[in-house]
Design a protein around this motif. Sequence first.
Motif, PDB file in Angstrom:
ATOM      1  N   ILE A   3       0.908  -1.151   0.022  1.00 14.28           N
ATOM      2  CA  ILE A   3      -0.125  -0.052  -0.139  1.00 14.28           C
ATOM      3  C   ILE A   3       1.004   1.220   0.095  1.00 14.28           C
ATOM      4  O   ILE A   3       1.784   1.538   0.802  1.00 14.28           O
ATOM      5  CB  ILE A   3      -1.071  -0.118   1.429  1.00 14.28           C
ATOM      6  CG1 ILE A   3      -1.714  -1.452   1.418  1.00 14.28           C
ATOM      7  CG2 ILE A   3      -1.856   1.274   1.096  1.00 14.28           C
ATOM      8  CD1 ILE A   3      -2.740  -1.506   2.534  1.00 14.28           C
ATOM      9  N   PRO A   8       1.327  -3.758   4.538  1.00 10.08           N
ATOM     10  CA  PRO A   8       0.359  -3.221   5.561  1.00 10.08           C
ATOM     11  C   PRO A   8       0.619  -3.235   7.015  1.00 10.08           C
ATOM     12  O   PRO A   8       0.300  -2.285   7.695  1.00 10.08           O
ATOM     13  CB  PRO A   8      -0.922  -4.254   5.378  1.00 10.08           C
ATOM     14  CG  PRO A   8      -0.602  -4.669   3.783  1.00 10.08           C
ATOM     15  CD  PRO A   8       0.890  -4.672   3.684  1.00 10.08           C
ATOM     16  N   TRP A  11       2.455   0.061   7.962  1.00 11.79           N
ATOM     17  CA  TRP A  11       1.381   1.091   8.005  1.00 11.79           C
ATOM     18  C   TRP A  11       0.677   1.089   9.349  1.00 11.79           C
ATOM     19  O   TRP A  11       0.513   2.044  10.232  1.00 11.79           O
ATOM     20  CB  TRP A  11       0.312   0.979   6.961  1.00 11.79           C
ATOM     21  CG  TRP A  11       0.849   1.774   5.695  1.00 11.79           C
ATOM     22  CD1 TRP A  11       1.237   0.814   4.522  1.00 11.79           C
ATOM     23  CD2 TRP A  11       1.184   3.124   5.470  1.00 11.79           C
ATOM     24  NE1 TRP A  11       1.537   1.846   3.497  1.00 11.79           N
ATOM     25  CE2 TRP A  11       1.747   3.038   3.987  1.00 11.79           C
ATOM     26  CE3 TRP A  11       1.165   4.185   6.156  1.00 11.79           C
ATOM     27  CZ2 TRP A  11       2.030   4.132   3.614  1.00 11.79           C
ATOM     28  CZ3 TRP A  11       1.532   5.240   5.380  1.00 11.79           C
ATOM     29  CH2 TRP A  11       2.073   5.496   4.215  1.00 11.79           C
ATOM     30  N   VAL A  45      -7.092  -1.108   6.964  1.00 14.12           N
ATOM     31  CA  VAL A  45      -6.130  -1.649   6.041  1.00 14.12           C
ATOM     32  C   VAL A  45      -6.722  -3.264   5.440  1.00 14.12           C
ATOM     33  O   VAL A  45      -6.306  -3.370   4.319  1.00 14.12           O
ATOM     34  CB  VAL A  45      -4.891  -2.029   6.760  1.00 14.12           C
ATOM     35  CG1 VAL A  45      -3.896  -3.063   6.213  1.00 14.12           C
ATOM     36  CG2 VAL A  45      -4.007  -0.722   7.124  1.00 14.12           C
ATOM     37  N   THR A  49      -7.044  -4.216   1.720  1.00  8.98           N
ATOM     38  CA  THR A  49      -6.322  -5.488   1.188  1.00  8.98           C
ATOM     39  C   THR A  49      -7.388  -6.291   0.474  1.00  8.98           C
ATOM     40  O   THR A  49      -7.134  -6.858  -0.548  1.00  8.98           O
ATOM     41  CB  THR A  49      -5.785  -6.147   2.441  1.00  8.98           C
ATOM     42  OG1 THR A  49      -5.059  -5.670   2.967  1.00  8.98           O
ATOM     43  CG2 THR A  49      -5.134  -7.574   1.892  1.00  8.98           C
TER      44      THR A  49
END
Length: 123
Positions: A3, A8, A11, A45, A49
């Motif tokens: 991302i 992920p 993040w 997230v 995804t």
Amino acid sequence: MLIFGREPAAWLALVAALVQGVSAFFFPLTIDQQGVINALAVAAVGLITAVIVKSDNVLPAITGVGKALLALGLAFGLNWSPDAQSAAMILVTAVAAFAIRDRVTAPVNAQGQPVQQVSLREV
């Protein structure tokens, strides 16, 4: 899957660190509030995804984000009755289902035969 060029998990670690930093230096948050903010980040997230990896399964991700937003509101003082909370989640689920219904494909047709799957990116 990346991302904006990062995994992920990276993040989510950044969000957790920012929440802790903001809470320590600027705006004191309870442990419960920090947990709900981090849960919202995980749900977001997860939604990203789901959209990137398998768009046909995005409805559970959307409702998960809706639940996380509701939990966030409750953690920060939203005073809704259980009936109002249920109605809000029903509304989120119904709107999300309405929005994506014509963009998903059943795995089998009416005769029970497998159907070729089409992703949202191809539509």
